[in-house]
Design an enzyme around this catalytic site. Structure first.
Site, PDB file in Angstrom:
ATOM      1  CG  ASP A  67      -2.269   0.631   0.972  1.00 16.94           C
ATOM      2  OD1 ASP A  67      -2.280   1.713   0.345  1.00 16.94           O
ATOM      3  OD2 ASP A  67      -3.297   0.081   1.379  1.00 16.94           O
ATOM      4  CB  THR A 119       5.992 -19.768  -4.830  1.00 16.87           C
ATOM      5  OG1 THR A 119       5.082 -19.529  -3.756  1.00 16.87           O
ATOM      6  CG2 THR A 119       7.407 -19.570  -4.347  1.00 16.87           C
ATOM      7  NE  ARG A 208      -1.626 -25.397  -0.205  1.00 23.25           N
ATOM      8  CZ  ARG A 208      -1.848 -24.682  -1.294  1.00 23.25           C
ATOM      9  NH1 ARG A 208      -2.985 -24.839  -1.956  1.00 23.25           N
ATOM     10  NH2 ARG A 208      -0.960 -23.814  -1.743  1.00 23.25           N
TER      11      ARG A 208
HETATM   12  O1  C5P Z   1       0.470 -24.844   1.390  1.00 22.12           O
HETATM   13  P1  C5P Z   1       1.702 -24.162   0.847  1.00 22.12           P
HETATM   14  O2  C5P Z   1       2.984 -24.725   1.430  1.00 22.12           O
HETATM   15  O3  C5P Z   1       1.705 -24.077  -0.646  1.00 22.12           O
HETATM   16  O4  C5P Z   1       1.549 -22.690   1.419  1.00 22.12           O
HETATM   17  C1  C5P Z   1       2.509 -21.708   1.176  1.00 22.12           C
HETATM   18  C2  C5P Z   1       2.290 -20.566   2.094  1.00 22.12           C
HETATM   19  O5  C5P Z   1       3.267 -19.569   1.835  1.00 22.12           O
HETATM   20  C3  C5P Z   1       0.934 -19.879   1.984  1.00 22.12           C
HETATM   21  O6  C5P Z   1       0.581 -19.432   3.280  1.00 22.12           O
HETATM   22  C4  C5P Z   1       1.191 -18.704   1.080  1.00 22.12           C
HETATM   23  O7  C5P Z   1       0.351 -17.614   1.369  1.00 22.12           O
HETATM   24  C5  C5P Z   1       2.638 -18.357   1.432  1.00 22.12           C
HETATM   25  N1  C5P Z   1       3.429 -17.719   0.379  1.00 22.12           N
HETATM   26  C6  C5P Z   1       3.617 -18.274  -0.868  1.00 22.12           C
HETATM   27  N2  C5P Z   1       4.376 -17.629  -1.816  1.00 22.12           N
HETATM   28  C7  C5P Z   1       4.942 -16.470  -1.544  1.00 22.12           C
HETATM   29  C8  C5P Z   1       4.787 -15.896  -0.287  1.00 22.12           C
HETATM   30  C9  C5P Z   1       4.022 -16.572   0.663  1.00 22.12           C
HETATM   31  O8  C5P Z   1       3.123 -19.382  -1.119  1.00 22.12           O
HETATM   32  N3  C5P Z   1       5.706 -15.885  -2.427  1.00 22.12           N
END
Ligand code: C5P
Length: 226
Positions: A67, A119, A208
């Site tokens: 923001d 990612t 996850r």
């Molecule tokens: O379940 P998983 O391992 O895919 O979750 C990844 C976590 O990391 C989520 O909470 C997501 O919001 C966070 N995240 C991400 N990519 C980023 C920054 C944060 O997946 N670049």
């Protein structure tokens, strides 16, 4: 080993959070709480809950602030009262002024972590949607974070080595972690825990891969052996 892991607690109800955390030993050194949990419970309740279930865990607040500088500063200030918050994310796309003001606002009490390219974005998607090359976008965002004085970044595992070769101050947190054969779901630039360590990840975010594993306890314990 588990010191290099942040458990992403992307779960929206107390009962399931309690169930999951009761299964995990050792308890996570870092628990990442973010939009899903905080939208459901509110920040105070989320912090109280994690504190009661895993008192030693540091809190990584994944707000991904993006923001104008004034709003970001004012959003950060009230967070300083919560001493268990050790990491807070901001989008590096917010620009130099926002990043420097955010850094001032945390008063050295919280590690300000700059999110680079999510990612969930593939190289192809960045090209199609933004007409940009993933590598140059990532490099520009990292450069801005560096110039603003940040020391922590979020990137995919696949950008880690290049960032570390160029800058030696950055510690890098890597989401998008999956065990071999696991479903990518909405993530695009994924890697295994072993690869993450090989590529220089300082902290890997595990969500996850453990929380939705058939046997979360076993998945968690398997991280001890890496
Ligand atoms: O379940 P998983 O391992 O895919 O979750 C990844 C976590 O990391 C989520 O909470 C997501 O919001 C966070 N995240 C991400 N990519 C980023 C920054 C944060 O997946 N670049």
């Amino acid at each position: 080993m588990l010191t290099k892991i942040a458990l992403a607690l992307d779960i929206a109800d107390e009962e399931n959070i309690s169930k999951l955390l009761s299964l995990l030993e050792p308890k996570p050194h870092i628990i990442k709480i973010g939009l899903e949990l905080i939208s459901a419970l509110g920040i105070q309740k989320a912090l109280n809950l994690t504190q009661s279930l895993s008192p030693q865990s540091e809190i990584f607040l994944d707000f991904k602030l993006h923001d104008i500088p004034n709003t970001v500063t004012k959003a950060i200030k009230p967070l300083l009262q919560h001493k268990q918050i050790k990491y807070l994310t901001v989008h590096t796309l917010g620009g130099h002024k926002m990043l420097t003001e955010a850094l001032k606002a945390v008063e050295g009490q919280i590690n300000l972590v700059g999110v680079t390219v999510l990612t969930s974005h593939s190289e192809q998607e960045i090209k199609t949607d933004l007409n940009l090359e993933l590598n140059s976008l990532s490099q520009n965002l990292v450069k801005n974070a560096h110039l603003a004085g940040l020391n922590w970044l979020v990137s995919s595992v696949w950008e880690c080595l290049a960032i570390k070769q160029k800058y030696n101050n950055f510690k890098i947190i890597t989401p998008g972690i999956r065990f071999s054969g696991q479903n990518k779901a909405d993530q695009a630039r994924i890697a295994s825990p072993t690869t993450a360590l090989e590529q220089g990840s300082d902290i890997m975010v595990i969500g996850r891969a453990v929380c939705e594993a058939e046997n979360p306890q076993m998945a968690w314990q398997s991280l001890l052996k890496i």
